[in-house]
Design an enzyme around this catalytic site. Structure first.
Site, PDB file in Angstrom:
ATOM      1  N   GLY A   9      -2.059 -14.764  29.801  1.00 48.67           N
ATOM      2  CA  GLY A   9      -3.845 -14.520  30.557  1.00 48.67           C
ATOM      3  C   GLY A   9      -3.348 -15.764  32.232  1.00 48.67           C
ATOM      4  O   GLY A   9      -3.457 -16.477  32.273  1.00 48.67           O
ATOM      5  N   VAL A  32      -5.037 -38.408  31.087  1.00 51.64           N
ATOM      6  CA  VAL A  32      -4.964 -37.892  29.281  1.00 51.64           C
ATOM      7  C   VAL A  32      -4.116 -39.015  29.301  1.00 51.64           C
ATOM      8  O   VAL A  32      -4.066 -38.802  28.104  1.00 51.64           O
ATOM      9  CB  VAL A  32      -4.137 -36.212  30.106  1.00 51.64           C
ATOM     10  CG1 VAL A  32      -3.473 -35.735  28.316  1.00 51.64           C
ATOM     11  CG2 VAL A  32      -5.262 -35.160  30.016  1.00 51.64           C
ATOM     12  N   LYS A 204     -22.587 -13.967  23.409  1.00 54.32           N
ATOM     13  CA  LYS A 204     -23.073 -15.818  23.869  1.00 54.32           C
ATOM     14  C   LYS A 204     -23.724 -16.437  22.331  1.00 54.32           C
ATOM     15  O   LYS A 204     -24.090 -17.085  22.061  1.00 54.32           O
ATOM     16  CB  LYS A 204     -22.952 -15.526  24.891  1.00 54.32           C
ATOM     17  CG  LYS A 204     -22.035 -15.289  26.262  1.00 54.32           C
ATOM     18  CD  LYS A 204     -22.816 -15.448  27.666  1.00 54.32           C
ATOM     19  CE  LYS A 204     -21.721 -14.754  28.564  1.00 54.32           C
ATOM     20  NZ  LYS A 204     -21.543 -14.633  29.580  1.00 54.32           N
TER      21      LYS A 204
HETATM   22  N1  LIG Z   1     -14.178 -13.847  34.753  1.00 52.46           N
HETATM   23  C1  LIG Z   1     -14.827 -14.728  34.930  1.00 52.46           C
HETATM   24  O1  LIG Z   1     -15.789 -15.356  35.232  1.00 52.46           O
HETATM   25  C2  LIG Z   1     -15.348 -15.319  33.059  1.00 52.46           C
HETATM   26  C3  LIG Z   1     -15.924 -16.359  32.365  1.00 52.46           C
HETATM   27  C4  LIG Z   1     -16.666 -16.631  31.434  1.00 52.46           C
HETATM   28  C5  LIG Z   1     -15.615 -16.709  30.536  1.00 52.46           C
HETATM   29  N2  LIG Z   1     -14.341 -15.638  30.406  1.00 52.46           N
HETATM   30  C6  LIG Z   1     -13.562 -15.266  29.830  1.00 52.46           C
HETATM   31  O2  LIG Z   1     -11.592 -15.670  29.714  1.00 52.46           O
HETATM   32  C7  LIG Z   1     -10.865 -14.430  29.583  1.00 52.46           C
HETATM   33  C8  LIG Z   1     -10.045 -14.497  30.831  1.00 52.46           C
HETATM   34  O3  LIG Z   1     -10.708 -13.266  31.727  1.00 52.46           O
HETATM   35  P1  LIG Z   1     -11.095 -13.203  33.314  1.00 52.46           P
HETATM   36  O4  LIG Z   1     -11.600 -12.297  33.634  1.00 52.46           O
HETATM   37  O5  LIG Z   1      -9.838 -13.595  33.247  1.00 52.46           O
HETATM   38  O6  LIG Z   1     -10.083 -11.989  32.394  1.00 52.46           O
HETATM   39  P2  LIG Z   1      -9.015 -10.920  33.639  1.00 52.46           P
HETATM   40  O7  LIG Z   1      -9.252 -10.884  35.053  1.00 52.46           O
HETATM   41  O8  LIG Z   1      -8.960  -9.648  33.350  1.00 52.46           O
HETATM   42  O9  LIG Z   1      -6.652 -11.345  32.760  1.00 52.46           O
HETATM   43  C9  LIG Z   1      -6.332 -11.120  31.711  1.00 52.46           C
HETATM   44  C10 LIG Z   1      -5.095 -11.708  31.797  1.00 52.46           C
HETATM   45  O10 LIG Z   1      -4.783 -11.025  30.852  1.00 52.46           O
HETATM   46  C11 LIG Z   1      -3.300 -10.860  31.224  1.00 52.46           C
HETATM   47  N3  LIG Z   1      -3.354  -9.647  29.927  1.00 52.46           N
HETATM   48  C12 LIG Z   1      -3.385  -8.519  29.431  1.00 52.46           C
HETATM   49  N4  LIG Z   1      -3.014  -8.226  27.914  1.00 52.46           N
HETATM   50  C13 LIG Z   1      -1.805  -8.877  27.623  1.00 52.46           C
HETATM   51  C14 LIG Z   1      -1.383  -9.232  27.137  1.00 52.46           C
HETATM   52  N5  LIG Z   1      -1.442  -8.103  25.762  1.00 52.46           N
HETATM   53  N6  LIG Z   1      -0.263  -9.737  26.968  1.00 52.46           N
HETATM   54  C15 LIG Z   1       0.145 -10.694  28.230  1.00 52.46           C
HETATM   55  N7  LIG Z   1      -0.992 -10.922  28.812  1.00 52.46           N
HETATM   56  C16 LIG Z   1      -2.545 -10.320  29.125  1.00 52.46           C
HETATM   57  C17 LIG Z   1      -3.419 -10.038  32.598  1.00 52.46           C
HETATM   58  O11 LIG Z   1      -2.228  -9.371  32.433  1.00 52.46           O
HETATM   59  P3  LIG Z   1      -1.246  -8.933  34.052  1.00 52.46           P
HETATM   60  O12 LIG Z   1      -2.551 -10.453  35.293  1.00 52.46           O
HETATM   61  O13 LIG Z   1      -0.394  -8.686  34.470  1.00 52.46           O
HETATM   62  O14 LIG Z   1      -2.656  -7.772  34.019  1.00 52.46           O
HETATM   63  C18 LIG Z   1      -4.387 -10.506  33.148  1.00 52.46           C
HETATM   64  O15 LIG Z   1      -3.714 -11.646  33.660  1.00 52.46           O
HETATM   65  C19 LIG Z   1     -11.996 -13.332  28.690  1.00 52.46           C
HETATM   66  O16 LIG Z   1     -11.907 -13.667  27.574  1.00 52.46           O
HETATM   67  C20 LIG Z   1     -13.135 -13.506  29.119  1.00 52.46           C
HETATM   68  O17 LIG Z   1     -14.338 -12.777  28.654  1.00 52.46           O
HETATM   69  C21 LIG Z   1     -14.242 -14.819  31.656  1.00 52.46           C
END
Ligand SMILES: NC(=O)c1ccc[n+]([C@@H]2O[C@H](COP(=O)([O-])OP(=O)(O)OC[C@H]3O[C@@H](n4cnc5c(N)ncnc54)[C@H](OP(=O)(O)O)[C@@H]3O)[C@@H](O)[C@H]2O)c1
EC number: 1.1.1.3
Length: 430
Positions: A9, A32, A204
């Site tokens: 991701g 590390v 959470k």
């Molecule tokens: N955003 C926040 O503030 C935040 C805070 C705390 C926790 N989190 C957690 O962190 C995680 C990521 O969140 P995010 O906001 O960064 O999500 P996001 O912006 O939607 O990014 C998701 C990433 O995963 C990739 N992806 C999706 N399906 C895939 C697959 N089948 N194989 C390989 N890669 C794939 C996407 O690729 P593409 O870019 O090519 O579409 C994208 O790069 C989640 O679990 C979320 O709950 C997020």
């Protein structure tokens, strides 16, 4: 020799992990004891513009192959959702690789499977970023408080809903106007369901309760109510009581200590409570432990860089363990306490009623509370004649008795409308 990190991701969080790994490479290596090197970055759409520079040679759409590579030591999962994240994490662990994840949805729904795989394969599982973004909370609960007995964890763990409720409180706006503003400013998604209906906070809460009480909890165990029904009248009612409405995640042991409740719902808290001062999209979690007393954790609960900070902290911990040939703490569910149903939770209610202007109304309303054994702490009448409203605040009672009282009030001919019903929390702290 460098430790190789596979990143799954590269979105909001993943892109910031890459940036921080690059910008802080020397410091991270020193901390590390070996350099950290990005082995590859799995994404869905390789041609997409990223928030940071990524060497195109590192990008792949074959996450499975990346996870299976022999030279990969640590897998960082920031894809989100249940699948393919779960299968990828399980495959990584099967190959003996340790995992860092920010995936609250997976841990809340099926954490047991992932933890079991970590144990079976001698792998680490770190997930500080899964709850409240940058705020160190998992490690304090899992490690720093491992010698204490936690009684209650109560927090604001969703920035979107806190932003909306804060706007409603400070401007008198309706829920829909405040939501629109939050969307325009990027604090709320186009589809805000996961946040405003409390699903995100419930995931959470399940993770926090499990760690705090050393017992199995999943998202399905969490009583969940969102904020879509909170009205400007509720907010004004709270204000009149010297309170503010917050969406709270509450994990609390029962008085006899044999079970605990996990719930997410809007509640009034006194303005003097530490959580009342948490404004805008900030998060904060209040922990009460037997010996440590009251602790408060506060900060940015989301966002690329803050969340990546927590992910990087976990990468460093996992990398150090790897070099030392040791492991971090495993899942701990030895206490095996039961999650009690919401009806057994002891709460207080603030109730506003639109009542007929007739003699004897107050006595009949009070009788409805008495029939359910709910005692009234205060009663206030607001307005006169046809505009009269009764505002009642109860003493602590079982939630089931309080809900039955409200049901009974709705059926009374003298009650024209139950204008507002809100739980009241935190008065013991304020
Ligand atoms: N955003 C926040 O503030 C935040 C805070 C705390 C926790 N989190 C957690 O962190 C995680 C990521 O969140 P995010 O906001 O960064 O999500 P996001 O912006 O939607 O990014 C998701 C990433 O995963 C990739 N992806 C999706 N399906 C895939 C697959 N089948 N194989 C390989 N890669 C794939 C996407 O690729 P593409 O870019 O090519 O579409 C994208 O790069 C989640 O679990 C979320 O709950 C997020």
């Amino acid at each position: 020799m460098a430790l190789k990190v596979a990143l799954l991701g590269c979105g909001v969080v993943g892109s910031q992990v890459i940036r921080l790994m690059r910008e802080q490479a020397d410091d991270l290596a020193a901390r590390v004891g070996a350099p950290l090197e990005l082995a590859g970055v799995a994404v869905r759409r390789p041609g997409r513009r990223r928030d940071t520079d990524v060497d195109p040679a590192l990008l792949t759409t074959d996450a499975e192959a990346l996870v299976a590579r022999d030279d990969v030591d640590i897998v960082v999962e920031v894809i989100g959702g249940i699948e393919p994240a779960r299968s990828l994490i399980l495959a990584a662990m099967k190959g003996g690789k340790s995992v860092v994840t920010a995936n609250k949805a997976l841990l809340a729904e099926d954490g047991a499977t992932v933890h079991a795989a970590a144990r079976a394969n001698g792998a680490d599982l770190y997930f500080e970023a899964a709850v409240a973004g940058a705020i160190p909370l998992i490690r304090p609960l899992r490690e720093s408080l491992a010698g204490d007995r936690v009684h209650r964890v109560m927090g604001i763990v969703n920035g979107t809903t806190n932003y909306i409720l804060d706007k409603m409180d400070s401007t008198g706006a309706s829920f829909s106007d405040a939501l629109e503003e939050a969307q325009a400013l990027g604090y709320a998604e186009a589809d805000p369901t996961a946040d405003v209906e409390g699903f995100d906070a419930a995931a959470k809460a399940a993770i926090l309760a499990k760690i705090a009480f050393h017992s199995r909890v999943t998202a399905a165990d969490v009583h969940r109510e969102g904020i879509t029904e909170v009205t400007a009248a509720d907010v004004a009612g709270a204000r009149a009581m010297g309170c503010v409405i917050k969406l709270l995640a509450i994990c609390a042991r029962s008085d006899d200590g044999r079970s605990f409740g996990v719930r997410v719902h809007p509640a009034m808290i006194p303005r003097s409570h530490p959580l009342a001062g948490v404004r805008e999209a900030y998060n904060a979690v209040f922990v009460e432990a037997e010996s440590a007393g009251r602790l408060m954790f506060y900060g940015a609960g989301a966002g690329g860089a803050p969340t990546a900070s927590a992910v990087l902290g976990d990468i460093v911990a996992v990398a150090r363990n790897h070099l030392a040939g040791t492991r971090g703490p495993e899942e701990s569910t030895y206490a095996d306490l039961a999650v009690h149903p919401m009806g057994e939770t002891v709460t207080r209610y603030h109730v506003s009623l639109d009542v007929a202007d007739k003699p004897g109304v107050l006595a009949r309303v009070a009788d409805m509370f008495a029939r359910q054994d709910v005692s009234i702490q205060t009663v206030r009448q607001e307005g006169h004649g046809d505009d009269a409203q009764l505002v009642l605040v109860t003493h602590r009672a079982d939630d089931a008795a309080l809900s039955a009282t409200i049901q009974g009030l709705r059926e009374m001919d003298i009650v024209r409308d139950v204008v507002s019903v809100m739980r009241v929390e935190g008065e013991d702290i304020a």
